[in-house]
Design an enzyme around this catalytic site. Structure first.
Site, mmCIF file in Angstrom:
data_model
loop_
_atom_site.group_PDB
_atom_site.id
_atom_site.type_symbol
_atom_site.label_atom_id
_atom_site.label_comp_id
_atom_site.label_asym_id
_atom_site.label_seq_id
_atom_site.Cartn_x
_atom_site.Cartn_y
_atom_site.Cartn_z
ATOM 1 N N GLY A 181 0.762 -1.229 0.202
ATOM 2 C CA GLY A 181 0.008 -0.106 0.147
ATOM 3 C C GLY A 181 0.746 1.243 0.122
ATOM 4 N N GLY A 183 2.877 2.614 -2.277
ATOM 5 C CA GLY A 183 3.118 2.935 -3.470
ATOM 6 C C GLY A 183 2.703 4.337 -4.029
ATOM 7 N N CYS A 186 -0.141 3.651 -5.897
ATOM 8 C CA CYS A 186 -1.130 2.313 -5.559
ATOM 9 C C CYS A 186 -2.393 2.813 -4.744
ATOM 10 C CB CYS A 186 -0.201 1.700 -4.428
ATOM 11 S SG CYS A 186 -1.178 0.547 -3.209
#
Ligand code: 5GP
Length: 345
Positions: A181, A183, A186
């Site tokens: 999570g 990124g 993301c």
């Protein structure tokens, strides 16, 4: 239901405290590290920064540019077998230490991996990558890949907790990829509510991995060179970068002009854009967990690398670490409520 009350931290929650140092100049700092691995007999020397296995980051062109500076590229899994053959038949013996072939965990992925490795024995690293590394099927795939390729270095993930790092190392991984999570493209945390702040994930996962003689790569969430230093300071052996390496000549990604200014398309590997490109669309039973963005065009990646490596050398100088290897030991994080001064942003 259960609540853990300890607050978990991200890069934005801390800074590294400067320490007295005998280093006179950044040029005295060595960023190269030597690694032995838990399963593979290979020995590796290089600067432990990796380009992410995304098709707008981890390209063959990126690998050429990064390997020249002894940095690593996890090459994305969407090149065809023929494209791999054409590339691998021309790689230099230096470069072979700085690339991984990436794979998913389906039967088709495994067959493709076999075909690429059969014809290109020089490839030494395999990156087994799934968004959620918590399934039994994933550990089983790591086990069978280890049995099939006893000498290769296996990078596997992603997970964020110590017990799963141990499970993957015991299943045959040498390096566990850590991050769910964080990124830049993301949306997992938004779509699912699942995740783990990256700094705490690194600290906890590095502890678990090092206890067994394995390594971790911190994957995602580095928005500045300072975040890379924090990741190493927290105990990451390698740091993987997506967004920081996107937008360059070597990154791939469609070139776009907006109001006379150049941009490059950059997208998550679970975004609608990626799924449409590679698997013909988003399957009905799933949601896209990635964004598509346009990043300002940044020219050659070499300039960005100099900026990143210069920043990291400077961190080492601030805390008196002559070698990157010493950075974790010399790091004291202070918890903060501020980062950079935004007045001119
Ligand atoms: P960045 O360095 O850009 O912050 O993070 C890069 C990492 O983000 C990748 O290595 C990968 O682990 C993760 N990532 C890439 N694409 C997606 C996506 O579409 N969804 C999610 N959840 N993560 C992604």
């Amino acid at each position: 239901m259960r609540i853990e009350h300890d607050i978990k931290l991200g890069f934005k929650d801390v800074m590294i405290r400067p320490k007295r140092s005998t280093l006179k100049s950044r040029s005295e700092v060595t960023l190269e590290r030597d690694f032995k691995f838990l399963h593979s007999p290979l020995v590796w020397t290089g600067i432990p920064i990796m380009a992410a296995n995304m098709d707008t980051v981890g390209t063959f062109e990126m690998a050429k540019a990064l390997s020249g500076k002894k940095l690593f590229t996890a090459i994305h899994k969407h090149y065809s077998i023929n494209e791999w053959h054409a590339f691998a038949s021309n790689i230099s013996t230096e470069m072979e230490d700085f690339i991984a072939v990436s794979t998913g965990i389906s039967k088709k992925d495994s067959k493709k991996l076999e075909s690429i490795l059969q014809n290109n024995a020089l490839i030494k690293f395999i990156c087994i990558d799934v968004a959620n590394g918590y399934s039994e099927h994933f550990s089983d795939f790591v086990k069978s890949t280890r049995t099939q390729y006893p000498d290769k270095v296996i990078i596997a993930g992603n997970v964020v907790t110590g017990e799963m790092v141990e499970e993957l190392l015991l299943s045959g991984a040498d390096i566990v990829k850590v991050g769910i999570g964080p990124g830049s493209v993301c949306t997992t945390r938004v779509k699912t509510g699942v995740g783990y702040p990256q700094l705490s994930a690194i600290i906890e996962c590095a502890d678990a991995a090092h206890g067994l003689g394995g390594q971790i790569v911190s994957d995602g969430g580095c928005a500045t060179p300072g975040d890379i230093a924090k990741a190493f300071g927290a105990g990451a052996d390698f740091v993987m970068l997506g967004g920081l390496l996107a937008g360059h000549n070597e990154s791939g990604g469609e070139h776009i002009e907006k109001n006379g200014k150049p941009f490059r398309k950059f997208y998550g590997m679970s975004s609608e854009t990626a799924m449409e490109k590679h698997v013909g669309g988003v399957a009905e039973y799933r949601a896209s967990e990635g964004k598509t963005v346009e990043v300002p065009y940044k020219g050659e990646v070499e300039n960005t690398l100099l900026d990143i490596l210069g920043g990291l050398r400077s961190t080492c100088t601030y805390v008196g670490a002559k070698r990157l290897k010493e950075l974790t030991k010399r790091t004291t994080f202070i918890r903060v409520n501020e980062q950079e001064n935004q007045i001119y942003s």
